[in-house]
Design an enzyme around this catalytic site. Structure first.
Site, PDB file in Angstrom:
ATOM      1  CD  GLU A 158      22.884  18.631   1.284  1.00  0.00           C
ATOM      2  OE1 GLU A 158      23.457  19.340   2.140  1.00  0.00           O
ATOM      3  OE2 GLU A 158      21.656  18.442   1.266  1.00  0.00           O
ATOM      4  CG  ASN A 199      21.670  12.122  -2.020  1.00  0.00           C
ATOM      5  OD1 ASN A 199      20.899  11.822  -2.926  1.00  0.00           O
ATOM      6  ND2 ASN A 199      21.251  12.604  -0.852  1.00  0.00           N
ATOM      7  CG  HIS A 235      14.618  18.504  -0.805  1.00  0.00           C
ATOM      8  ND1 HIS A 235      13.701  17.828  -0.007  1.00  0.00           N
ATOM      9  CD2 HIS A 235      15.823  17.985  -0.501  1.00  0.00           C
ATOM     10  CE1 HIS A 235      14.355  16.956   0.749  1.00  0.00           C
ATOM     11  NE2 HIS A 235      15.636  17.015   0.467  1.00  0.00           N
ATOM     12  CD  GLU A 264      17.597  13.886   0.903  1.00  0.00           C
ATOM     13  OE1 GLU A 264      17.282  15.043   1.245  1.00  0.00           O
ATOM     14  OE2 GLU A 264      18.731  13.402   1.121  1.00  0.00           O
ATOM     15  CG  ASP A 266      10.283  17.542   0.331  1.00  0.00           C
ATOM     16  OD1 ASP A 266      11.001  18.124  -0.507  1.00  0.00           O
ATOM     17  OD2 ASP A 266      10.527  17.578   1.563  1.00  0.00           O
TER      18      ASP A 266
HETATM   19  C1  XIL Z   1      16.751  17.039   7.128  1.00  0.00           C
HETATM   20  C2  XIL Z   1      15.752  16.359   8.043  1.00  0.00           C
HETATM   21  O1  XIL Z   1      14.584  16.103   7.307  1.00  0.00           O
HETATM   22  C3  XIL Z   1      15.448  17.227   9.241  1.00  0.00           C
HETATM   23  O2  XIL Z   1      14.630  16.527  10.173  1.00  0.00           O
HETATM   24  C4  XIL Z   1      16.754  17.660   9.927  1.00  0.00           C
HETATM   25  O3  XIL Z   1      16.457  18.558  10.972  1.00  0.00           O
HETATM   26  C5  XIL Z   1      17.678  18.309   8.919  1.00  0.00           C
HETATM   27  O4  XIL Z   1      17.905  17.428   7.831  1.00  0.00           O
HETATM   28  N1  XIL Z   1      19.050  17.109   2.563  1.00  0.00           N
HETATM   29  C6  XIL Z   1      19.383  15.938   3.193  1.00  0.00           C
HETATM   30  C7  XIL Z   1      18.609  15.499   4.382  1.00  0.00           C
HETATM   31  O5  XIL Z   1      20.256  15.209   2.704  1.00  0.00           O
HETATM   32  O6  XIL Z   1      19.392  14.768   5.286  1.00  0.00           O
HETATM   33  C8  XIL Z   1      17.951  16.655   5.089  1.00  0.00           C
HETATM   34  O7  XIL Z   1      17.127  16.128   6.114  1.00  0.00           O
HETATM   35  C9  XIL Z   1      17.170  17.488   4.103  1.00  0.00           C
HETATM   36  C10 XIL Z   1      18.063  18.047   3.038  1.00  0.00           C
END
Ligand code: XIL
Length: 347
Positions: A158, A199, A235, A264, A266
């Site tokens: 990020e 990422n 996401h 990641e 979802d």
């Molecule tokens: C999130 C986790 O899922 C949570 O449990 C934590 O409280 C905060 O981080 N982008 C990322 C991840 O790269 O590391 C994040 O994970 C979600 C967004």
């Protein structure tokens, strides 16, 4: 022969009807095999330790894992010089026992930093030179600890803002933009065989972010910095349009020689859950996998948790939830079945 055996023999001997397709995979490991990719999940370490059903399904379904939080800086070095590897080790050890490869997440980020670090920078007791050596030590120590055990590292996470500028984090502010190249070089030195990724989220569609990330990659490559892949966090939410250009975005990075991963995935929704929303969600999951497997360089698709029992979504997005492919009881949702139907692509 017993009647049961006769029946079985008849079933096995019957020719497939002409229209029949090879059967769909039975689970996500078989799905991964069908497509020749890794299918992964983020791992909640507390659940891994405490919940036998969670552990069983994780180890049955996935051939790749990412520690959801256990490898973040605040988890591994909560006090300066005091390393707490137990949780990260537990993920790596469980993966080894269950033939899962591991994505390391993450080395350089602006979130989930230990308080000693952020406060030291804020009050000036850690100056820029010291900050740089702290970062180098962190990367060297963590990557070195898991040398040979991590397939791919999210080296920087990020680092681009939504408007396409470099993110204003403590690294940029105190070390300048060269921190990105430094991080990749240090990681490579500590484990020359690990694949090193940049990422980000919203990289599926956000044009300024896409262009800046592409130019970061080209810039690193022109300096001979080892960068091997780009991670799309993925996401998504059904209240937003599916990012319809995603496969093309993947191809632009693939054209630079990078490996692609969905790191990641979802797909959240505004609650309450309805059958219609679950159907839309299933379609988003299906499209995400379809996009990945339509690009030869896309080799991994990881879910940010596989069950609604342990999902970051309700805690982070008010009024939203149900983002995973299995429900709280680990029952497969329509999204799970939709993934299994994605046909193999010639790529
Ligand atoms: C999130 C986790 O899922 C949570 O449990 C934590 O409280 C905060 O981080 N982008 C990322 C991840 O790269 O590391 C994040 O994970 C979600 C967004």
């Amino acid at each position: 022969m017993k009647p049961l055996l006769i029946a079985l023999a008849l079933i096995l001997a019957a020719p497939l009807p002409a229209h029949a397709h090879p059967r769909d995979p039975r689970d996500l490991r078989e799905l991964a095999q069908r497509h020749g990719i890794k299918v992964g999940s983020a791992v909640d370490v507390a659940a891994l330790r405490a919940e036998a059903d969670y552990r069983k399904v994780l180890n049955r379904e996935f051939n790749h894992v990412t520690a959801e939080n256990a490898m973040k800086w605040e988890s591994v070095e909560p006090q300066r010089g005091v390393y707490t590897w137990a949780d990260a080790d537990a993920v790596v050890e469980n993966a080894r026992r269950n033939r899962q490869q591991v994505r390391g997440h993450t080395l350089v980020w602006h979130n989930q930093l230990p308080a000693w670090l952020t406060s030291g920078v804020a009050d000036g007791s850690i100056d820029a030179a010291e900050l740089r050596s702290i970062l180098r030590d962190h990367i060297t120590t963590q990557v070195g600890r898991y040398k040979g055990k991590i397939r791919a590292w999210d080296v920087v996470n990020e680092v681009v803002e939504e408007d396409g500028t470099l993110r204003q984090n403590i690294w940029l502010t105190h070390l300048g933009p060269g921190y990105i190249a430094d991080a990749f070089r240090w990681a490579h030195r500590a484990d020359p065989r690990a694949k090193l990724f940049i990422n980000d989220y919203n990289l599926e569609w956000n044009q300024p972010k896409i262009e800046t990330t592409l130019s970061i990659v080209k810039d690193l490559q022109s300096q001979g910095v080892p960068i091997h892949g780009v991670g799309f966090q993925g996401h998504l939410g059904i209240q937003y349009d599916y990012p319809g250009d995603w496969a093309n975005v993947m191809r632009r990075f693939a054209d630079l020689g990078l490996e692609i991963a969905v790191t990641e995935l979802d797909v959240r929704m505004v609650l309450p859950v309805t059958p219609d929303k679950l159907a839309t969600q299933a379609d988003y999951y299906r499209r995400a996998l379809t996009d990945c497997v339509s690009v030869k360089a896309c080799k991994e698709l990881t879910l940010w948790g596989y069950t609604d029992r342990h999902s970051w979504v309700p805690g982070w997005f008010e009024g939203e939830g149900s983002a995973c492919v299995m429900d709280e009881n680990l029952a497969p949702k329509p999204a799970y079945h939709a993934l299994l139907t994605v046909p193999r692509q010639r790529r």
